[in-house]
Design an enzyme around this catalytic site. Structure first.
Site, mmCIF file in Angstrom:
data_model
loop_
_atom_site.group_PDB
_atom_site.id
_atom_site.type_symbol
_atom_site.label_atom_id
_atom_site.label_comp_id
_atom_site.label_asym_id
_atom_site.label_seq_id
_atom_site.Cartn_x
_atom_site.Cartn_y
_atom_site.Cartn_z
ATOM 1 C CG ASN A 85 -27.515 30.249 -28.101
ATOM 2 O OD1 ASN A 85 -28.232 30.895 -27.104
ATOM 3 N ND2 ASN A 85 -26.185 30.085 -27.714
ATOM 4 C CB CYS A 135 -20.256 33.729 -28.742
ATOM 5 S SG CYS A 135 -21.117 33.812 -30.299
HETATM 6 N N1 PLP Z 1 -28.259 36.010 -29.357
HETATM 7 C C1 PLP Z 1 -28.199 34.752 -29.671
HETATM 8 C C2 PLP Z 1 -29.435 33.887 -28.976
HETATM 9 C C3 PLP Z 1 -27.263 34.049 -30.317
HETATM 10 O O1 PLP Z 1 -27.484 32.776 -30.506
HETATM 11 C C4 PLP Z 1 -26.352 34.809 -30.922
HETATM 12 C C5 PLP Z 1 -25.305 34.202 -31.812
HETATM 13 O O2 PLP Z 1 -24.788 32.902 -31.454
HETATM 14 C C6 PLP Z 1 -26.211 36.228 -30.699
HETATM 15 C C7 PLP Z 1 -27.009 36.687 -29.942
HETATM 16 C C8 PLP Z 1 -24.980 37.040 -31.181
HETATM 17 O O3 PLP Z 1 -25.212 37.229 -32.549
HETATM 18 P P1 PLP Z 1 -24.049 37.772 -33.591
HETATM 19 O O4 PLP Z 1 -23.361 36.943 -33.920
HETATM 20 O O5 PLP Z 1 -24.924 38.059 -34.823
HETATM 21 O O6 PLP Z 1 -23.580 38.872 -32.806
#
Ligand code: PLP
Length: 393
Positions: free
Chosen positions: A154, A329
């Protein structure tokens, strides 16, 4: 007032208006509960969920029977990882993952180490962000039950070689879980889904609504390994209780249809814009790109601006541009990005790095404006930095 530029599509995307249109009837007149099996309101909802599931499965090349809807990828990751606690293997489970995974994986692994006695190996990455396949081979143990690897990062967009990774664990009785959250609607996923035992997705990363995602499982063996954490109502073959999110699922299907139907054409345009952005940002003195030497997502670039504090730069940019210094996050963290430090980028440089992620509503004009604004703000912050002044003199 000037429109703010949005270059944070990896954090989340706006709902496509066609997604909203598809969902609206299921929020109002067709509001039924799929579990209401005795009247037409329920039947209508059930039909919509079935049609949407077929559509999603068809586009992703998976079976509609092997989908469990969740609230998003964090839940999906928790569901899959925690299924492999010591309950799964009473003699003790070992999970392999990677240091650059999303916090949803890393924090869940840390929880399982602390409270469930699970042992976890965190693979290193090289300076381009890729894991070393020999490290993976060396990490395998007789008690290894799961390999959890993200498809695309990400923060940098770096894409791991899932096919090669899968070959290493083939015939080893180890499940392969792919966090494909960032890949959906940006790259073709057929090959990766063919080798994965589990994968998770989230609609809000691909112009769908927030609060809906899915876990895919490959076959009966994978299904049997899954543990249900939300009981009640028996929905979703008892694997995840709770009223089915009909409008969310309808919106998810529409968003997958829209983001996957013209994928290669859209991504050619997006790659050109990202490259233009990256070239422009790299013209700023001393700036450098992180993760560009590995295969990566077409929409993402991660750039370091030495002699600038990334938090100050974000603050200065925030009146005009929405970008980020890593994962949304993890925005509150005061540590440098764990992804960049795992790539052996100096913590000071990691602190001066920003992620730019563009999307289908980004125009060439947005890119040109962004380059000019970032250039101006980087220079203005550097002028206030005594180290920069000293370096120049
Ligand atoms: N995994 C990756 C690679 C992400 O980029 C994200 C969110 O930024 C997540 C998991 C978590 O996703 P969610 O926002 O749907 O909980």
């Amino acid at each position: 007032m000037q429109k703010k530029l949005y270059l944070d599509y990896n954090a989340t995307t706006p709902c496509d208006p066609a997604v909203v249109d598809a969902m609206l009837p299921f929020l109002s007149e067709n509001f039924g509960n799929t579990s209401s099996i005795h009247h037409s309101f329920g039947w209508l909802a059930e039909e919509a969920v079935e049609a949407s599931t077929d559509q999603i499965a068809n586009i992703l090349g998976i079976s509609p029977d092997n989908i469990i809807y969740t609230s998003g990828s964090t839940e999906g990751i928790n569901m899959v990882l925690k299924s492999f606690s010591n309950k799964y293997k009473p003699s003790g489970s070992h999970i392999i993952t990677c240091k650059t995974e999303h916090k949803a994986v890393l924090d869940t692994c840390a929880y399982m180490e602390k409270y469930e006695g699970v042992s976890v190996t965190y693979l290193n990455v090289d300076t381009s962000g890729l894991i070393n396949l020999n490290d993976l081979k060396a990490a395998l143990r007789p008690e290894t039950v799961l390999l959890a690897i993200m498809y695309a990062n990400n923060e940098t967009g770096v894409i791991q070689p899932i096919q090669d990774i899968a070959k290493i664990i083939a015939d080893q009785n180890i499940f392969l879980f792919i966090d494909a959250t960032q890949a959906l609607g940006k790259v073709e996923l057929y090959d990766a889904l063919e080798v994965a035992d589990f994968a998770c997705f989230s609609a809000h990363k691909a112009y769908g609504p927030k609060g809906i995602g899915l876990v895919y499982y490959k076959d009966n063996k994978a299904k049997k390994a899954l543990h249900s954490f939300i009981q009640g109502g028996g929905q979703q073959k008892t694997l995840r209780g709770g009223t089915i999110n009909t409008p969310g699922i309808v919106g998810f299907a529409k968003s997958i249809e829209l983001s996957c139907e013209n994928l290669s054409d859209d991504m050619i345009r997006i790659t050109q814009l990202r490259d233009q952005l990256e070239e422009g940002l790299l013209r700023i003195e001393l700036s450098s790109s992180n993760g560009h030497s590995a295969p990566r997502l077409p929409n993402t670039c991660n750039i370091s601006f030495p002699f600038v504090n990334g938090a100050d730069l974000l603050r200065a940019l925030s009146k005009d541009i929405a970008v980020s210094n890593g994962s949304a996050c993890n925005a509150a963290s005061e540590n440098p990005s764990h992804v960049l430090t795992a790539m052996r980028i100096d913590p000071d440089l990691a602190f001066s790095s920003l992620r730019f992620s563009i999307g289908k509503y980004t125009s060439e004009e947005d890119i040109i404006k962004t380059i000019n604004i970032v250039d101006k703000e980087v220079n203005s912050l550097r002028e206030k930095n005594i180290l920069w002044e000293r370096r120049k003199n």
